[in-house]
Motif scaffolding. Structure first.
Motif, PDB file in Angstrom:
ATOM      1  N   HIS A 100       0.840  -1.191   0.000  1.00 16.53           N
ATOM      2  CA  HIS A 100       0.000   0.000   0.000  1.00 16.53           C
ATOM      3  C   HIS A 100       0.882   1.251   0.000  1.00 16.53           C
ATOM      4  O   HIS A 100       1.662   1.486   0.941  1.00 16.53           O
ATOM      5  CB  HIS A 100      -0.916  -0.001   1.230  1.00 16.53           C
ATOM      6  CG  HIS A 100      -2.042   0.978   1.136  1.00 16.53           C
ATOM      7  ND1 HIS A 100      -1.900   2.301   1.496  1.00 16.53           N
ATOM      8  CD2 HIS A 100      -3.318   0.827   0.710  1.00 16.53           C
ATOM      9  CE1 HIS A 100      -3.049   2.925   1.321  1.00 16.53           C
ATOM     10  NE2 HIS A 100      -3.930   2.049   0.831  1.00 16.53           N
ATOM     11  N   VAL A 101       0.765   2.046  -1.052  1.00 14.36           N
ATOM     12  CA  VAL A 101       1.677   3.165  -1.270  1.00 14.36           C
ATOM     13  C   VAL A 101       1.580   4.192  -0.150  1.00 14.36           C
ATOM     14  O   VAL A 101       2.594   4.647   0.405  1.00 14.36           O
ATOM     15  CB  VAL A 101       1.402   3.823  -2.634  1.00 14.36           C
ATOM     16  CG1 VAL A 101       2.259   5.080  -2.821  1.00 14.36           C
ATOM     17  CG2 VAL A 101       1.662   2.841  -3.765  1.00 14.36           C
ATOM     18  N   GLN A 109      13.086   3.209  -2.085  1.00 14.01           N
ATOM     19  CA  GLN A 109      13.670   2.458  -3.199  1.00 14.01           C
ATOM     20  C   GLN A 109      12.763   1.306  -3.617  1.00 14.01           C
ATOM     21  O   GLN A 109      12.630   1.005  -4.811  1.00 14.01           O
ATOM     22  CB  GLN A 109      15.051   1.928  -2.796  1.00 14.01           C
ATOM     23  CG  GLN A 109      15.826   1.293  -3.944  1.00 14.01           C
ATOM     24  CD  GLN A 109      16.143   2.294  -5.044  1.00 14.01           C
ATOM     25  OE1 GLN A 109      16.684   3.366  -4.768  1.00 14.01           O
ATOM     26  NE2 GLN A 109      15.817   1.952  -6.296  1.00 14.01           N
ATOM     27  N   SER A 110      12.151   0.657  -2.635  1.00 14.09           N
ATOM     28  CA  SER A 110      11.231  -0.437  -2.974  1.00 14.09           C
ATOM     29  C   SER A 110      10.022   0.086  -3.756  1.00 14.09           C
ATOM     30  O   SER A 110       9.549  -0.580  -4.689  1.00 14.09           O
ATOM     31  CB  SER A 110      10.777  -1.151  -1.696  1.00 14.09           C
ATOM     32  OG  SER A 110       9.976  -0.296  -0.890  1.00 14.09           O
ATOM     33  N   ASN A 125       4.982   1.235  -9.692  1.00  7.99           N
ATOM     34  CA  ASN A 125       3.571   1.504  -9.439  1.00  7.99           C
ATOM     35  C   ASN A 125       3.200   2.858 -10.056  1.00  7.99           C
ATOM     36  O   ASN A 125       3.870   3.858  -9.809  1.00  7.99           O
ATOM     37  CB  ASN A 125       3.312   1.518  -7.922  1.00  7.99           C
ATOM     38  CG  ASN A 125       1.839   1.517  -7.581  1.00  7.99           C
ATOM     39  OD1 ASN A 125       1.040   2.207  -8.194  1.00  7.99           O
ATOM     40  ND2 ASN A 125       1.479   0.726  -6.574  1.00  7.99           N
ATOM     41  N   PRO A 126       2.151   2.913 -10.873  1.00  9.99           N
ATOM     42  CA  PRO A 126       1.778   4.194 -11.515  1.00  9.99           C
ATOM     43  C   PRO A 126       1.352   5.265 -10.521  1.00  9.99           C
ATOM     44  O   PRO A 126       1.318   6.447 -10.861  1.00  9.99           O
ATOM     45  CB  PRO A 126       0.624   3.805 -12.452  1.00  9.99           C
ATOM     46  CG  PRO A 126       0.078   2.525 -11.893  1.00  9.99           C
ATOM     47  CD  PRO A 126       1.252   1.810 -11.292  1.00  9.99           C
ATOM     48  N   LYS A 127       0.986   4.878  -9.307  1.00 10.42           N
ATOM     49  CA  LYS A 127       0.582   5.851  -8.302  1.00 10.42           C
ATOM     50  C   LYS A 127       1.776   6.575  -7.678  1.00 10.42           C
ATOM     51  O   LYS A 127       1.592   7.566  -6.978  1.00 10.42           O
ATOM     52  CB  LYS A 127      -0.217   5.164  -7.188  1.00 10.42           C
ATOM     53  CG  LYS A 127      -1.526   4.558  -7.650  1.00 10.42           C
ATOM     54  CD  LYS A 127      -2.256   3.909  -6.486  1.00 10.42           C
ATOM     55  CE  LYS A 127      -3.582   3.289  -6.929  1.00 10.42           C
ATOM     56  NZ  LYS A 127      -4.288   2.667  -5.784  1.00 10.42           N
ATOM     57  N   VAL A 128       2.974   6.092  -7.927  1.00 10.73           N
ATOM     58  CA  VAL A 128       4.184   6.646  -7.310  1.00 10.73           C
ATOM     59  C   VAL A 128       4.706   7.792  -8.159  1.00 10.73           C
ATOM     60  O   VAL A 128       4.812   7.689  -9.383  1.00 10.73           O
ATOM     61  CB  VAL A 128       5.256   5.549  -7.174  1.00 10.73           C
ATOM     62  CG1 VAL A 128       6.579   6.151  -6.739  1.00 10.73           C
ATOM     63  CG2 VAL A 128       4.811   4.486  -6.174  1.00 10.73           C
TER      64      VAL A 128
END
Length: 283
Positions: free
Chosen positions: A232-233, A257-258, A264-267
């Motif tokens: 979960h971002v 880093q993970s 993940n496109p949300k990052v």
């Protein structure tokens, strides 16, 4: 609309004039010219036939002159007489097929155009009424007030709308109204139960309420959220921020880093790289 119909009428008149004028000129031949040419040809044949029928005697010459005079009078009478136009033959009739088709199209196209124009007008009016920016001309505070009002109205209409309750809790959290945020999140939990998103929101509320300190209850909720969804971002970002603020730079770098490696496109990759570089500088 008046301009549309006036322009259409003018264009139709011009097109009809262009289409029909050549057909009318080609298709109609005056009957008087045809009759005149026919009578003249007949006159010459009758004169030649009369010359062959009579000899060279005085009597026959006298009869020949009288016959030629009668033929000439008859020619003059036929030329002067008026007669209706001859009907057009089949080839000239075909000249009117294309003009008739073009006339039908000229009359049909404006009707179709009006139908499309009417649909466009309805679509334009719908776009103006339903798809204009509802926050145009508002500042940030006015927008927040408008959103809160709409959410509260939505909840009054549907008290068990968990999404509305959750969004209301987020609005309270963003406005630093932490107690109201917890009430909204608790209501959300009663309706739909616990999930990683809700537990992270509750943990963040306690975290910011305590001045960006991870309280025992906030830590419990955050761990529960990561147990339900280890990737979960929002939960990971909250945990990494807490590590960074407590000078635990390597732990923060490992989490960031993970997230960067997860694609993940949300990052927000740019922000993560900046945060990693800053943490490395602080070590």
């Amino acid at each position: 609309m008046i301009v549309f119909w006036c322009g259409t009428a003018l264009m139709a008149c011009i097109i009809l004039l262009i289409v029909w004028l050549p057909a009318v000129r080609t298709g109609k031949i005056p009957n008087s010219d045809i009759r005149k040419n026919t009578n003249i040809a007949l006159y010459h044949r009758q004169m030649a036939l009369a010359d062959k029928q009579f000899g060279n005697s005085e009597k026959e010459k006298f009869l020949l002159d009288e016959l030629k005079q009668e033929i000439s009078i008859s020619l003059l009478q036929n030329i002067d007489s008026s007669a209706p136009q001859l009907p057009l033959n089949s080839s000239s009739s075909r000249l009117f097929i294309i003009p008739l088709i073009m006339t039908a199209l000229v009359l049909l196209i404006p009707s179709l155009g009006y139908g499309l124009y009417g649909q466009y007008q309805q679509s334009a009016e719908y776009s103006q009424q339903e798809h204009t920016d509802p926050f145009a001309g508002m500042n940030v505070e006015q927008i927040q007030d408008r959103v809160m009002t709409e959410l509260q109205k939505r909840i009054r209409q549907a008290p068990n709308d968990s999404d509305a309750w959750f969004m209301l809790g987020q609005r309270y959290l963003n406005g630093n109204e932490f107690d109201n945020a917890l009430i909204a999140f608790d209501r959300t939990e009663k309706i739909r139960g616990q999930d990683a998103e809700l537990l992270t929101a509750k943990a963040a509320t306690l975290y910011y309420q305590a001045g960006q300190r991870m309280t025992p209850q906030a830590k419990t909720w955050l761990n529960d959220a990561l147990r339900l969804d280890p990737n979960h971002v929002t939960a990971l970002m909250l945990l990494a921020s807490d590590h960074f603020l407590n000078a635990q730079y390597q732990q923060a770098i490992d989490i960031w880093q993970s997230l960067l490696d997860s694609n993940n496109p949300k990052v927000n990759r740019v922000k993560l790289i900046e945060a990693i570089n800053m943490a490395r500088m602080m070590k």
